[in-house]
Design a protein around this motif. Structure first.
Motif, mmCIF file in Angstrom:
data_model
loop_
_atom_site.group_PDB
_atom_site.id
_atom_site.type_symbol
_atom_site.label_atom_id
_atom_site.label_comp_id
_atom_site.label_asym_id
_atom_site.label_seq_id
_atom_site.Cartn_x
_atom_site.Cartn_y
_atom_site.Cartn_z
ATOM 1 N N GLY A 138 0.780 -1.244 -0.039
ATOM 2 C CA GLY A 138 0.078 0.036 0.198
ATOM 3 C C GLY A 138 0.950 1.179 -0.114
ATOM 4 N N GLY A 139 2.060 1.135 -0.084
ATOM 5 C CA GLY A 139 3.087 2.155 -0.183
ATOM 6 C C GLY A 139 3.565 2.501 1.272
ATOM 7 N N GLU A 140 4.362 3.660 1.490
ATOM 8 C CA GLU A 140 4.863 3.727 2.555
ATOM 9 C C GLU A 140 3.951 4.787 3.541
ATOM 10 O OE1 GLU A 140 9.473 3.851 1.639
ATOM 11 O OE2 GLU A 140 8.511 5.706 1.413
ATOM 12 N N THR A 141 2.796 5.093 3.285
ATOM 13 C CA THR A 141 2.017 6.075 4.077
ATOM 14 C C THR A 141 0.700 5.106 4.180
ATOM 15 O OG1 THR A 141 0.965 7.030 2.481
ATOM 16 C CG2 THR A 141 3.149 8.059 2.916
ATOM 17 N N GLY A 142 -0.106 5.929 5.340
ATOM 18 C CA GLY A 142 -1.389 5.296 5.423
ATOM 19 C C GLY A 142 -2.586 5.686 4.563
ATOM 20 N N CYS A 143 -2.068 6.533 3.525
ATOM 21 C CA CYS A 143 -3.053 6.836 2.166
ATOM 22 C C CYS A 143 -2.906 5.821 1.371
ATOM 23 C CB CYS A 143 -3.067 8.197 1.818
ATOM 24 S SG CYS A 143 -3.944 8.596 0.442
ATOM 25 N N THR A 144 -3.684 4.885 0.906
ATOM 26 C CA THR A 144 -3.819 4.069 0.000
ATOM 27 C C THR A 144 -4.218 4.570 -1.569
ATOM 28 O OG1 THR A 144 -6.001 3.368 0.366
ATOM 29 C CG2 THR A 144 -4.266 2.116 1.329
ATOM 30 N N PHE A 145 -4.327 6.078 -1.589
ATOM 31 C CA PHE A 145 -4.846 6.581 -3.027
ATOM 32 C C PHE A 145 -3.802 7.581 -3.395
ATOM 33 C CE2 PHE A 145 -8.884 5.406 -0.792
ATOM 34 C CZ PHE A 145 -9.653 4.953 -1.675
ATOM 35 N N GLY A 146 -2.951 7.947 -2.548
ATOM 36 C CA GLY A 146 -2.067 9.095 -2.963
ATOM 37 C C GLY A 146 -0.873 8.657 -3.631
ATOM 38 N N CYS A 147 0.138 9.693 -3.932
ATOM 39 C CA CYS A 147 1.118 9.628 -4.715
ATOM 40 C C CYS A 147 2.211 8.525 -4.122
ATOM 41 C CB CYS A 147 2.121 10.542 -5.011
ATOM 42 S SG CYS A 147 3.736 10.665 -5.840
ATOM 43 N N LEU A 148 2.900 7.634 -5.037
ATOM 44 C CA LEU A 148 3.659 6.441 -4.380
ATOM 45 C C LEU A 148 4.964 7.028 -4.406
ATOM 46 C CD1 LEU A 148 2.143 3.447 -6.017
ATOM 47 C CD2 LEU A 148 2.313 3.695 -3.611
ATOM 48 N N GLY A 149 5.389 8.039 -5.148
ATOM 49 C CA GLY A 149 6.907 8.604 -5.108
ATOM 50 C C GLY A 149 7.930 7.929 -5.804
#
Length: 324
Positions: free
Chosen positions: A136-147
């Protein structure tokens, strides 16, 4: 010797028969190509970016010729060449170029390192597509930019770069051709191709999070929480709220910026607008309102005092003097 001669003659005969068959087939099943397709293709930039919606410049050239037979080039635009190239295409096809609204790529995510804290460490291939598919990426947001910068690699015009301070991609509007390659490369679809707007100004909801307000707010400080305040304040019905996410229709938005002021999270941003003038506050100690003006009192007219002479009392008659 005879065997060699027979073999050569046999192969020659087979080749001759095959050539005749192929020639006949090519004539019978020949596909006619309009010569205008090649002419249109020559004036195109040959970027083959797919931003026009067709597979390469040759596909776009064929679509333009087909549209010309219908009498209009409406809806056809080469995002790389822009208006100058479309004018050349229209001249070849004997039509007038249709003015198209310029567009630009917009990164609809404000989840910077400050707004969206890291909760995990991604240790894998530096690819947004792989990170999206495996975690899900490095943050708690599963919609935002993965970078990871898949959009940067997809751009052929060096128009998008990663900002190391925010961890987000930034678009160079002078170089962007709105080809859509970055939007297609983003697995989370946070990059949208939007009209540039009047004077290159536009109002955008910089969030694509569809979680409920409490969850979205926990993941990112600048996320849309779906409160709907922007919908209520918009006088042009340009904002809709669906799946806990607000969206501004660029065709209806008049850039009044009321929604920007109303948004409690700062998820709505006005791009390329001049900064607002700060409100001037009255210094402490001074009355907030001026006292009401009073009418001047009417001047008193003094009447001159007239001195009335006092009446003198009558004198008593003198007594007669006695004679000696």
């Amino acid at each position: 010797m005879d065997l060699i001669l027979v073999a050569v003659i046999s192969l020659g005969a087979i080749g001759l028969i095959a050539a005749v068959i192929l020639y006949a087939a090519s004539k019978k099943f020949a596909v006619y190509e309009d010569p205008r397709i090649a002419q249109v293709s020559e004036v195109l930039p040959q970027a083959n970016c797919g931003g026009c919606g067709y597979p390469g410049c040759s596909g776009f050239a064929g679509a333009c010729v087909k549209a010309a037979d219908a009498g209009s080039l409406e809806g056809k635009l080469c995002p790389v060449g822009g208006a100058p190239v479309m004018e050349k295409v229209a001249a070849i096809l004997g039509l007038e170029a249709v003015a198209a609204e310029p567009k630009v790529a917009v990164v609809r995510c404000n989840g910077s390192c400050e707004n969206r804290p890291r909760t995990a460490l991604y240790d894998g291939a530096k690819s947004c597509a792989i990170a999206h598919a495996t975690s899900g990426g490095e943050t708690g947001c599963t919609f935002g930019c993965l970078g990871c910068g898949d959009c940067v690699e997809a751009c052929q015009f060096d128009a998008i770069h990663m900002n190391p301070e925010t961890g987000l991609p930034e678009v160079d509007e002078e170089k962007c051709t709105a080809c859509g390659a970055c939007s297609k490369a983003c697995p989370r679809k946070i990059i949208e191709i939007r009209p540039k707007g009047k004077n290159n100004r536009r109002v955008v909801v910089m969030c694509v999070n569809k979680d409920k307000g409490a969850v979205a707010n926990k993941a990112c400080k600048a996320s849309c929480i779906g409160c709907g305040k922007c919908v209520k304040v918009c006088p042009f019905e340009a904002i809709t709220l669906e799946n806990n996410l607000a969206y501004i229709d660029p065709a209806k938005c008049k850039s009044c910026r009321k929604c920007e002021q109303e948004c409690p999270k700062g998820a709505i941003q006005a791009i390329n607008f001049p900064p607002r003038k700060p409100k001037v506050e009255a210094p402490a100690g001074e009355a907030a309102t001026k006292p009401a003006a009073t009418k001047p009192a009417a001047a008193k007219v003094e009447t001159p005092k007239v001195e009335v002479p006092k009446a003198e009392a009558p004198k008593a008659p003198e007594a007669p003097k006695a004679e000696a």
